[in-house]
Design an enzyme around this catalytic site. Structure first.
Site, PDB file in Angstrom:
ATOM      1  N   HIS A  18       0.844  -1.207   0.000  1.00 13.31           N
ATOM      2  CA  HIS A  18       0.000   0.000   0.000  1.00 13.31           C
ATOM      3  C   HIS A  18       0.878   1.257   0.000  1.00 13.31           C
ATOM      4  O   HIS A  18       0.614   2.213  -0.716  1.00 13.31           O
ATOM      5  CB  HIS A  18      -0.876   0.053   1.262  1.00 13.31           C
ATOM      6  CG  HIS A  18      -1.931  -1.012   1.362  1.00 13.31           C
ATOM      7  ND1 HIS A  18      -2.063  -1.822   2.456  1.00 13.31           N
ATOM      8  CD2 HIS A  18      -2.920  -1.376   0.502  1.00 13.31           C
ATOM      9  CE1 HIS A  18      -3.101  -2.638   2.280  1.00 13.31           C
ATOM     10  NE2 HIS A  18      -3.622  -2.397   1.104  1.00 13.31           N
ATOM     11  N   LYS A  42     -17.383  -6.831   6.194  1.00 10.25           N
ATOM     12  CA  LYS A  42     -16.102  -7.402   6.639  1.00 10.25           C
ATOM     13  C   LYS A  42     -15.937  -7.235   8.132  1.00 10.25           C
ATOM     14  O   LYS A  42     -16.445  -6.285   8.716  1.00 10.25           O
ATOM     15  CB  LYS A  42     -14.943  -6.710   5.912  1.00 10.25           C
ATOM     16  CG  LYS A  42     -14.717  -7.216   4.505  1.00 10.25           C
ATOM     17  CD  LYS A  42     -13.409  -6.667   3.960  1.00 10.25           C
ATOM     18  CE  LYS A  42     -13.215  -7.080   2.495  1.00 10.25           C
ATOM     19  NZ  LYS A  42     -12.069  -6.389   1.892  1.00 10.25           N
ATOM     20  N   ARG A  93      -2.326  -6.124  -8.399  1.00 10.61           N
ATOM     21  CA  ARG A  93      -1.248  -7.092  -8.171  1.00 10.61           C
ATOM     22  C   ARG A  93      -1.293  -8.142  -9.276  1.00 10.61           C
ATOM     23  O   ARG A  93      -1.122  -7.843 -10.429  1.00 10.61           O
ATOM     24  CB  ARG A  93      -1.389  -7.744  -6.788  1.00 10.61           C
ATOM     25  CG  ARG A  93      -0.960  -6.844  -5.659  1.00 10.61           C
ATOM     26  CD  ARG A  93      -1.502  -7.315  -4.354  1.00 10.61           C
ATOM     27  NE  ARG A  93      -2.951  -7.179  -4.344  1.00 10.61           N
ATOM     28  CZ  ARG A  93      -3.726  -7.344  -3.286  1.00 10.61           C
ATOM     29  NH1 ARG A  93      -3.177  -7.681  -2.138  1.00 10.61           N
ATOM     30  NH2 ARG A  93      -5.018  -7.186  -3.356  1.00 10.61           N
ATOM     31  N   SER A 131      -2.834  -7.672   3.011  1.00 10.60           N
ATOM     32  CA  SER A 131      -3.089  -7.562   4.450  1.00 10.60           C
ATOM     33  C   SER A 131      -3.434  -8.939   5.028  1.00 10.60           C
ATOM     34  O   SER A 131      -3.056  -9.260   6.158  1.00 10.60           O
ATOM     35  CB  SER A 131      -4.245  -6.594   4.713  1.00 10.60           C
ATOM     36  OG  SER A 131      -3.939  -5.320   4.216  1.00 10.60           O
TER      37      SER A 131
END
Ligand code: ADP
Length: 163
Positions: A18, A42, A93, A131
């Protein structure tokens, strides 16, 4: 006119991947708002305040002083508009990121065609960093100090009771 952009994400917690996107976006645009998205679907490890504080501490050491930290809930496009920003930043990514990001960017364009989504390709050294991976390693006491800022590494040790 100044270019003001928003980089939204869960940042649960912020990683060096990040931070790489933050540094690069801050060097391209005049003003960058990094904002923690509070996703009701979440169950985060770190609270809204903790995530904001960790972001704040992490960007403190960067030379760029055009970075703001914030948080929001609700529709991202509404938030971007309320920030008077013209675009939102996302990181890409592996190919696996592409489908979800493409879907979200297309939906967002339908919601507000004035706001662009701009993608930054990950630096290859962070291509497999997320993460979730960080939390998986840290929960068993693994060393994550090379892949997250120092304050995050410390916060994870405290969270998982390794201090
Ligand atoms: P979200 O739940 O919104 O995907 P994340 O915090 O996981 O929130 O990610 C925020 C953004 O940062 C996403 O666009 C994600 O693809 C990007 N990102 C996460 N990790 C990396 C990394 N290692 N390299 C580049 N971009 C990344």
């Amino acid at each position: 006119m100044k270019t003001r952009v928003v980089y939204p994400g869960s940042f649960d917690p912020v990683t060096n991947g990040h931070l790489d996107i933050i540094t690069r976006a801050a060097s391209v645009f005049d003003e960058l708002v990094v904002s923690v998205f509070i996703n009701p679907n979440k169950d985060p490890l770190f609270s809204r305040k903790e995530r904001e504080d960790l972001l704040r501490q992490s960007v403190k050491n960067l030379s760029d002083n055009n970075i703001e930290i914030d948080s929001f809930c609700g529709l991202t496009m509404k938030y971007v508009k309320s920030q008077n920003a013209s675009a939102l930043i996302r990181g890409l990514r592996a190919v696996s990121d592409f489908e979800g990001e493409f879907q979200m960017a297309s939906m967002n364009k339908q919601l507000d065609e004035d706001i662009e989504t701009i993608f930054f390709m990950t630096d290859t050294k962070y291509a497999f960093l997320s993460s979730s991976v960080v939390k998986e390693v840290a929960q068993f006491g693994g060393d994550v100090s090379d892949i997250v800022p120092g304050c995050v590494s410390q916060a994870l040790r405290e969270k998982y009771g390794f201090n």
